[in-house]
Scaffold this active site. Structure first.
Site, PDB file in Angstrom:
ATOM      1  N   HIS A   1      88.909  86.472  93.903  1.00 11.57           N
ATOM      2  CA  HIS A   1      88.407  86.549  92.528  1.00 11.57           C
ATOM      3  C   HIS A   1      87.142  87.414  92.451  1.00 11.57           C
ATOM      4  CE1 HIS A   1      87.551  85.665  88.478  1.00 11.57           C
ATOM      5  NE2 HIS A   1      86.912  84.505  88.612  1.00 11.57           N
TER       6      HIS A   1
ATOM      7  N   CYS B   1      84.470  86.066  83.828  1.00 14.15           N
ATOM      8  CA  CYS B   1      85.620  86.214  84.731  1.00 14.15           C
ATOM      9  C   CYS B   1      86.770  86.991  84.101  1.00 14.15           C
ATOM     10  CB  CYS B   1      86.109  84.843  85.174  1.00 14.15           C
ATOM     11  SG  CYS B   1      84.830  83.787  85.860  1.00 14.15           S
TER      12      CYS B   1
END
Length: 396
Positions: free
Chosen positions: A337, A83
């Site tokens: 995201h 991430c």
């Protein structure tokens, strides 16, 4: 070594972007960044592409993006740090300029997660730890990882579900104002508490969405930045750290050690007071993949003492006008995201904040110190990147 400045920013609309290909999505951000920097593709001597991509069709995304955006034959690399891949791409491009290797570089983050079914994406993210001991044998998914942190924090400090709800409500408040955000609708506490359980105590409205999107920044050496703009935003410092793959090797589930170490590196390098860094920083973007992650980040960044991060949320001290505005672009929770793009998106949002260019006046923080902080975590603290942006030239 030279100082490095952000001289151009670009950002696509986040959401379900099946209307374009991966390279077309990247171009939406790259085009904006080039135009803002007033440079052409031939001026970009190196570009780094943050992309995880296990769910999408292109195995060589940097090459595909480079060809479509007409950035080749300049050097490139696809960068992966879960991430935090976007911040890893930013670091790669930053070091290329800082070392003197090139005078202009670009960091691009792009992800098209909707190329695969949701359950496949959930599985791929769930593998992002210790595959054999956590996913294969025990079926631990990403919400499950952060639920461990949430229950540990509740047990140790007495946090309530409503404290997590405050984080979600703030995210959707600012997401509703952000034209780039995946979710552009406010929510109430009642809606939050009634949302579907995912991994107790985390609910659907605690969780960041599966998102497609792209972001890009143009970086320049000090000499080149002075030629291109009269308002450079400098990368004053960056801290980087890593954590164990296997969570069973960790002793504390109320803090992410790698993020704490990365933040301390930044504060030392920039001369920021460790006891109250929020007094010297105007605005921050933190990695709120789940609401508990934002509360933990408050403490790892020393915006609050241990066990008091929940109070910042409860007392609404991270809105514009509070102690330290955090995620006033909607954060991962509402802005979205797209994993490889998130870190670069933070850089775009914070650069625009420092230049008083937030998309909506209610999203604009009061810039007194000329500093903004990005906190980007890969996995559950497997990677951590903390970056300090400043309107002041480093060393002054």
């Amino acid at each position: 070594m030279t100082n490095v400045a952000v001289v151009g920013t670009g950002h696509s609309k986040f959401g379900s972007r099946t209307d374009v290909t991966l390279q077309e999505l990247a171009w939406e951000a790259v085009k904006q960044a080039l135009e803002e920097a007033n440079v052409e593709q031939k001026n970009v001597k190196y570009f780094s592409v943050g992309n995880v991509g296990t769910w999408s069709a292109e195995p060589l995304p940097a090459i595909v993006v480079g060809e479509y955006c007409n950035l080749n034959p300049s050097g490139t690399m696809r960068v992966e740090a879960a991430c935090a891949s976007g911040s890893a791409a930013l670091r790669d491009a930053y070091l290329a300029v800082k070392s003197g290797e090139v005078d202009i570089a670009m960091a691009v983050g792009v992800e098209q997660m909707h190329q695969s079914p949701n359950l496949t994406v959930v599985e791929m993210i769930g593998r992002a730890g210790n595959y054999f001991w956590e996913f294969e044998n025990f079926g631990l998914t990403f919400p499950g990882y952060y639920a461990l942190y949430a229950t540990a924090y509740m047990s140790k400090y007495g946090m309530k579900e409503e404290d997590l709800g405050k984080v979600a409500i703030k995210a959707h408040h600012y997401g509703a104002l952000n034209p780039y955000a995946h979710f552009q609708k406010e929510i109430t506490m009642e809606e939050y508490l009634k949302s579907r359980p995912v991994a107790w105590p985390l609910k659907l409205l605690d969780s960041s969405p599966i998102t497609d999107g792209a972001a890009a920044v143009v970086l320049a050496s000090e000499e080149m930045a002075r030629k291109l703009t009269d308002s450079p935003v400098w990368i004053e410092a960056q801290g980087v750290a890593s954590g164990t793959a296997n969570l069973s090797r960790r002793t504390d589930f109320t803090s992410i050690e790698a993020a704490r170490i990365a933040a301390e590196q930044v504060y030392r390098r920039a001369g920021i007071n460790m006891d109250s860094p929020w007094k010297q920083i105007d605005v921050a973007d933190v990695h709120d993949c789940f609401t508990i992650a934002e509360i933990v980040a408050y403490e790892d960044l020393r915006f609050a003492k241990r066990g008091e991060g929940m109070l910042l949320a409860r007392e609404e001290q991270t809105y514009v006008g509070g102690r330290i505005p955090v995620n006033v672009d909607g954060g991962l929770k509402a802005k979205g995201h797209p994993i490889g793009a998130t870190g670069v998106s933070m850089a775009v949002s914070l650069t625009r904040q420092l230049l008083y260019r937030a998309p909506h006046k209610s999203m604009q923080a009061d810039i007194k110190n000329g500093r903004a902080l990005a906190h980007n975590v890969g996995g559950t603290g497997h990677y951590a990147y903390v970056t300090l942006f400043s309107t002041r030239r480093p060393g002054t």
